[in-house]
Design a protein around this motif. Structure first.
Motif, mmCIF file in Angstrom:
data_model
loop_
_atom_site.group_PDB
_atom_site.id
_atom_site.type_symbol
_atom_site.label_atom_id
_atom_site.label_comp_id
_atom_site.label_asym_id
_atom_site.label_seq_id
_atom_site.Cartn_x
_atom_site.Cartn_y
_atom_site.Cartn_z
ATOM 1 N N SER A 106 0.855 -1.188 0.000
ATOM 2 C CA SER A 106 0.000 0.000 0.000
ATOM 3 C C SER A 106 0.889 1.237 0.000
ATOM 4 O O SER A 106 1.618 1.462 0.963
ATOM 5 C CB SER A 106 -0.905 0.016 1.235
ATOM 6 N N PRO A 107 0.859 2.040 -1.054
ATOM 7 C CA PRO A 107 1.632 3.285 -1.061
ATOM 8 C C PRO A 107 0.868 4.366 -0.315
ATOM 9 O O PRO A 107 -0.344 4.269 -0.114
ATOM 10 C CB PRO A 107 1.738 3.612 -2.548
ATOM 11 N N ASP A 108 1.549 5.403 0.091
ATOM 12 C CA ASP A 108 0.860 6.524 0.742
ATOM 13 C C ASP A 108 0.062 7.340 -0.268
ATOM 14 O O ASP A 108 -0.956 7.949 0.077
ATOM 15 C CB ASP A 108 1.865 7.408 1.484
ATOM 16 N N ALA A 109 0.527 7.357 -1.499
ATOM 17 C CA ALA A 109 -0.211 7.985 -2.597
ATOM 18 C C ALA A 109 0.236 7.300 -3.883
ATOM 19 O O ALA A 109 1.360 6.814 -3.974
ATOM 20 C CB ALA A 109 0.064 9.488 -2.666
ATOM 21 N N ALA A 110 -0.662 7.255 -4.858
ATOM 22 C CA ALA A 110 -0.305 6.591 -6.110
ATOM 23 C C ALA A 110 -1.150 7.124 -7.254
ATOM 24 O O ALA A 110 -2.242 7.663 -7.057
ATOM 25 C CB ALA A 110 -0.503 5.077 -5.994
ATOM 26 N N TYR A 111 -0.608 6.947 -8.457
ATOM 27 C CA TYR A 111 -1.338 7.284 -9.672
ATOM 28 C C TYR A 111 -1.219 6.115 -10.633
ATOM 29 O O TYR A 111 -0.120 5.601 -10.890
ATOM 30 C CB TYR A 111 -0.779 8.555 -10.319
ATOM 31 N N VAL A 112 -2.368 5.704 -11.168
ATOM 32 C CA VAL A 112 -2.443 4.612 -12.137
ATOM 33 C C VAL A 112 -2.812 5.191 -13.491
ATOM 34 O O VAL A 112 -3.793 5.950 -13.606
ATOM 35 C CB VAL A 112 -3.490 3.564 -11.703
ATOM 36 N N LEU A 113 -2.041 4.876 -14.505
ATOM 37 C CA LEU A 113 -2.291 5.386 -15.847
ATOM 38 C C LEU A 113 -3.583 4.810 -16.434
ATOM 39 O O LEU A 113 -3.962 3.677 -16.126
ATOM 40 C CB LEU A 113 -1.123 5.028 -16.762
ATOM 41 N N PRO A 114 -4.247 5.564 -17.312
ATOM 42 C CA PRO A 114 -5.486 5.057 -17.907
ATOM 43 C C PRO A 114 -5.292 3.756 -18.678
ATOM 44 O O PRO A 114 -6.164 2.883 -18.660
ATOM 45 C CB PRO A 114 -5.956 6.206 -18.804
ATOM 46 N N GLU A 115 -4.153 3.614 -19.360
ATOM 47 C CA GLU A 115 -3.924 2.387 -20.128
ATOM 48 C C GLU A 115 -3.760 1.169 -19.227
ATOM 49 O O GLU A 115 -3.999 0.041 -19.659
ATOM 50 C CB GLU A 115 -2.715 2.538 -21.055
ATOM 51 N N GLN A 116 -3.363 1.381 -17.960
ATOM 52 C CA GLN A 116 -3.268 0.266 -17.027
ATOM 53 C C GLN A 116 -4.639 -0.240 -16.606
ATOM 54 O O GLN A 116 -4.758 -1.365 -16.103
ATOM 55 C CB GLN A 116 -2.490 0.686 -15.771
ATOM 56 N N LEU A 117 -5.646 0.575 -16.785
ATOM 57 C CA LEU A 117 -6.993 0.227 -16.335
ATOM 58 C C LEU A 117 -7.832 -0.431 -17.418
ATOM 59 O O LEU A 117 -8.959 -0.850 -17.147
ATOM 60 C CB LEU A 117 -7.704 1.496 -15.834
ATOM 61 N N LYS A 118 -7.298 -0.537 -18.621
ATOM 62 C CA LYS A 118 -8.050 -1.164 -19.707
ATOM 63 C C LYS A 118 -8.288 -2.643 -19.385
ATOM 64 O O LYS A 118 -7.358 -3.381 -19.076
ATOM 65 C CB LYS A 118 -7.290 -1.027 -21.030
ATOM 66 N N GLY A 119 -9.535 -3.062 -19.440
ATOM 67 C CA GLY A 119 -9.887 -4.449 -19.162
ATOM 68 C C GLY A 119 -10.064 -4.772 -17.692
ATOM 69 O O GLY A 119 -10.452 -5.877 -17.346
#
Length: 204
Positions: free
Chosen positions: A96-109
């Motif tokens: 668990s990070p203290d804050a994070a950002y996930v790219l839109p392409e990582q969320l595909k599917g």
């Protein structure tokens, strides 16, 4: 006259090992049943118990999240998460990070059900904020784990020394004492105003 009870002082273990190791589903179910405790799991299967933070750390972390979220508002792509979000990583760990950002392409599917639980992906950008209970050396190894599992950029923020260690794939960690830290790669255009973070640790 009443007296307060006396208790022997002792330290509970910060990590434990379960035999046989818990499956991902069992581990996630344990976390959900004990939602007042934050757990992480190493790639070797050791379960780490993370204590609550003090108010100064909570204030500092909320400021980091606020700034990251404000940057996200400028483009509304991908997702931002806080320190309550767990990620199952390719090496078998759950961190668990203290804050994070996930790219839109990582969320595909990725389904709504998968995002409701611990997603099986590594955020492209992670932030860890040192608290008094954190070991700098162990947290440094955690940063290396993020990079090894696919993070493109990771910041380890030390509010006590007022410096940041920047981690990137294929590069040696570098330290920065700048008052503004400029994002790159997955968070190009994001600027973290560290003066506002350091201010969270000041006592009026």
């Amino acid at each position: 006259m009443s007296t307060l009870p006396r208790f022997e002082t002792f330290s509970l273990p910060r990590s434990l090992t379960v035999e046989p190791p818990l499956t991902d589903a069992e581990f996630e179910a344990m976390c959900l049943k004990n939602d007042d405790v934050q757990y992480e799991r190493t790639s070797e299967g050791a379960i780490r118990v993370n204590p609550p933070t003090g108010m100064l750390t909570g204030d500092g972390n909320s400021e980091i999240i606020r700034q990251l979220r404000n940057w996200w508002d400028t483009h509304l792509r991908g997702r931002v998460s806080d320190n309550n979000t767990g990620f199952f990583l390719p090496d078998g760990s759950m961190l668990s990070p203290d804050a994070a950002y996930v790219l839109p392409e990582q969320l595909k599917g990725v389904t709504r059900e998968q995002l409701t639980g611990f997603p099986r992906l590594c955020p492209a950008f992670v932030v860890e904020l040192l608290s008094p209970s954190d070991s700098p050396s162990k947290t440094g190894k955690k940063m290396e784990c993020w990079i090894a599992n696919g993070a493109q950029l990771a910041w380890l923020i030390d509010p006590y020394q007022q410096r940041v260690t920047v981690y990137q794939p294929g590069q040696q960690p570098r330290e920065s004492s700048a008052l503004k830290l400029e994002g790159s790669g997955p968070v190009q255009g994001f600027s973290l105003d560290l003066q506002k973070v350091w201010r969270c640790y000041e006592i009026d």
